[in-house]
Design a protein around this motif. Sequence first.
Motif, PDB file in Angstrom:
ATOM      1  N   GLY A 319      51.193 106.028 -47.701  1.00 40.05           N
ATOM      2  CA  GLY A 319      51.349 105.623 -46.306  1.00 40.05           C
ATOM      3  C   GLY A 319      50.821 104.216 -46.066  1.00 40.05           C
ATOM      4  N   ASP A 320      49.716 103.866 -46.720  1.00 39.94           N
ATOM      5  CA  ASP A 320      49.206 102.490 -46.648  1.00 39.94           C
ATOM      6  C   ASP A 320      50.272 101.501 -47.126  1.00 39.94           C
ATOM      7  OD1 ASP A 320      46.729 103.495 -45.854  1.00 39.94           O
ATOM      8  OD2 ASP A 320      45.809 103.244 -47.833  1.00 39.94           O
ATOM      9  N   ALA A 321      50.861 101.809 -48.269  1.00 41.36           N
ATOM     10  CA  ALA A 321      51.844 100.894 -48.862  1.00 41.36           C
ATOM     11  C   ALA A 321      53.053 100.722 -47.966  1.00 41.36           C
ATOM     12  CB  ALA A 321      52.273 101.410 -50.234  1.00 41.36           C
ATOM     13  N   MET A 322      53.532 101.805 -47.376  1.00 41.81           N
ATOM     14  CA  MET A 322      54.703 101.745 -46.498  1.00 41.81           C
ATOM     15  C   MET A 322      54.388 100.927 -45.254  1.00 41.81           C
ATOM     16  SD  MET A 322      57.815 102.949 -46.648  1.00 41.81           S
ATOM     17  CE  MET A 322      59.243 103.480 -45.681  1.00 41.81           C
ATOM     18  N   ASN A 323      53.182 101.080 -44.727  1.00 38.65           N
ATOM     19  CA  ASN A 323      52.784 100.351 -43.529  1.00 38.65           C
ATOM     20  C   ASN A 323      52.593  98.862 -43.808  1.00 38.65           C
ATOM     21  OD1 ASN A 323      50.680  99.271 -41.492  1.00 38.65           O
ATOM     22  ND2 ASN A 323      51.172 101.261 -40.609  1.00 38.65           N
ATOM     23  N   LEU A 324      51.988  98.557 -44.949  1.00 33.09           N
ATOM     24  CA  LEU A 324      51.660  97.172 -45.279  1.00 33.09           C
ATOM     25  C   LEU A 324      52.857  96.372 -45.766  1.00 33.09           C
ATOM     26  CD1 LEU A 324      49.669  94.863 -45.834  1.00 33.09           C
ATOM     27  CD2 LEU A 324      49.114  95.978 -48.014  1.00 33.09           C
ATOM     28  N   GLY A 325      53.759  96.992 -46.512  1.00 30.79           N
ATOM     29  CA  GLY A 325      54.802  96.244 -47.200  1.00 30.79           C
ATOM     30  C   GLY A 325      55.612  95.326 -46.302  1.00 30.79           C
ATOM     31  N   TRP A 326      56.195  95.867 -45.242  1.00 28.21           N
ATOM     32  CA  TRP A 326      57.080  95.048 -44.404  1.00 28.21           C
ATOM     33  C   TRP A 326      56.302  94.008 -43.607  1.00 28.21           C
ATOM     34  CZ3 TRP A 326      57.299  95.084 -38.890  1.00 28.21           C
ATOM     35  CH2 TRP A 326      56.465  96.030 -38.277  1.00 28.21           C
ATOM     36  N   LYS A 327      55.044  94.317 -43.272  1.00 27.51           N
ATOM     37  CA  LYS A 327      54.230  93.358 -42.518  1.00 27.51           C
ATOM     38  C   LYS A 327      53.830  92.171 -43.387  1.00 27.51           C
ATOM     39  CE  LYS A 327      52.401  97.018 -39.563  1.00 27.51           C
ATOM     40  NZ  LYS A 327      51.212  97.800 -39.157  1.00 27.51           N
ATOM     41  N   LEU A 328      53.452  92.461 -44.635  1.00 31.94           N
ATOM     42  CA  LEU A 328      53.098  91.373 -45.543  1.00 31.94           C
ATOM     43  C   LEU A 328      54.330  90.545 -45.886  1.00 31.94           C
ATOM     44  CD1 LEU A 328      51.020  89.908 -47.215  1.00 31.94           C
ATOM     45  CD2 LEU A 328      51.244  91.658 -48.989  1.00 31.94           C
TER      46      LEU A 328
END
Length: 505
Positions: A319-328
Amino acid sequence: MSVSTSLYDTIIAGAGPVGLFLACELSLAGCSVLVLEREEDPSSPLKRAPFGLRGLTVPTIESLDRRGLLAQIEARAATRTTPGTAHFMTQARRPGGHFAGIQFFHDRINTERWPYRLHGVVGGVAAEMASIEAVLTARAEASGVRIVRGAGIEGFTQTDAAVALEAGGRTFRGRWLVGCDGARSVVRKAAGIAFTGTEPEFTGYSMQADLAGADALKPGRHYTVQGMYLFTPPGTLALADFDGGAFHRSAPVTRAHAEAVLRRISDADVTVTTLHLATTWTDRAHQASTYRSGRVLLAGDAAHIHSPLGGQGLNLGLGDAMNLGWKLAATVRGEAPDGLLDSYGRERHPVGARVLDWSRAQVALMRPSQSSRALEAIVRDLIETPDGATYFAERVWGVCLRHDLGDGHPLVGCSVPDFSLGDGRNVAALMRDGRGLLLDFDPQAPLRPLADRHAARIGYAAGVANDGLGLQAVLVRPDGLVAFASDMPPDETALGSAMTRWFGR
């Protein structure tokens, strides 16, 4: 020491599921990604069943489906072989999960309590860590991600523009660095990010052994005056020895030690004749004070650790990865609205804290004390009621997980239902490209002009939904969270504001 001349958009430390999934997300958005992994060989018997078996929660299942990865993982799960038969598979009633070993059952769960969930994904999918990593590695490499193994990060320096790090005798440079390098994260420590929480109460053991006198052990999970044991015949064991975590990483687990702990906790005359595999773990529950320091971010176990009770750790990290990916990725491209990247920590830190407390509550119920046994009896009564079983299913399955994205419709901050349109298109397929999505359940497509202003970052789909749950319009972020929803023809000013907040102008 050699120096790489390449400047990557993002360098990820750690090629576990979290680091690999994040790499896939960034690459999908057009970023150049380097993944550095300390271990030369990713294979390990601890990543295969039974020890490597993980239950994927509903948000994880939906995220993998939206990226076209779920079918591959399910296909591998269908062909896996597991030694022995898990105790829960032999029961007459279908268990939905457990809390500290106390099971809740499907026949008690009231799904009508979840009005914004469509029929479909309920419960979880069991998959091996090895299979998950294999699928994610293949996707990452196919999308151009570079993975270097045998190159653990030794340290780094950062400026306002980039990060330079040393790994495996080489220097690498990236605009951003993400630590997905586990509980003892070198990235977190080098960044000076505090990691605080509660210390362990027990040493946990996972073992595969040949046993003599195994008939003295009862299959399933059992609490005793000395701790807990979980036995799956013929020789799979999990033990919790409430020693304050003293034995964890203090010495190798020998046959004699394993036998002594098993005998003491089970109070059974059983002999370990051969110890094939053994590892230890604890219930230490710590969390990073912040998930970002300059150009360095954390995800997965580098950001939070807790006991593996209930299998929440992998799902939390994905869930961290999914949340961070598009924002980064939006930040790398220079398209991110103000504060977008910092919203990663604001949204995910409370989710992590909640999971850590869920883990701590289970430990409290497991303690070998008269008070814990009395509490266990109360929880057993509650979990057998429809309200109780439904509550535990909500928490264990993640079906009601809601991120704080502000006020609005009850769906805002939740995972978008997998709506399907009359022409056969569904949300999961429409999100394969990693963009956001505006769903307009009016066949006249009145919101198309508004969507066209953000066409590079937001897909658009209009039409009558087979079951729209009474909604007229839904704006979905690339990570699948609902950013705006309306039960009536939407106020275009409010919708436009939501689009600008998450996708910029």
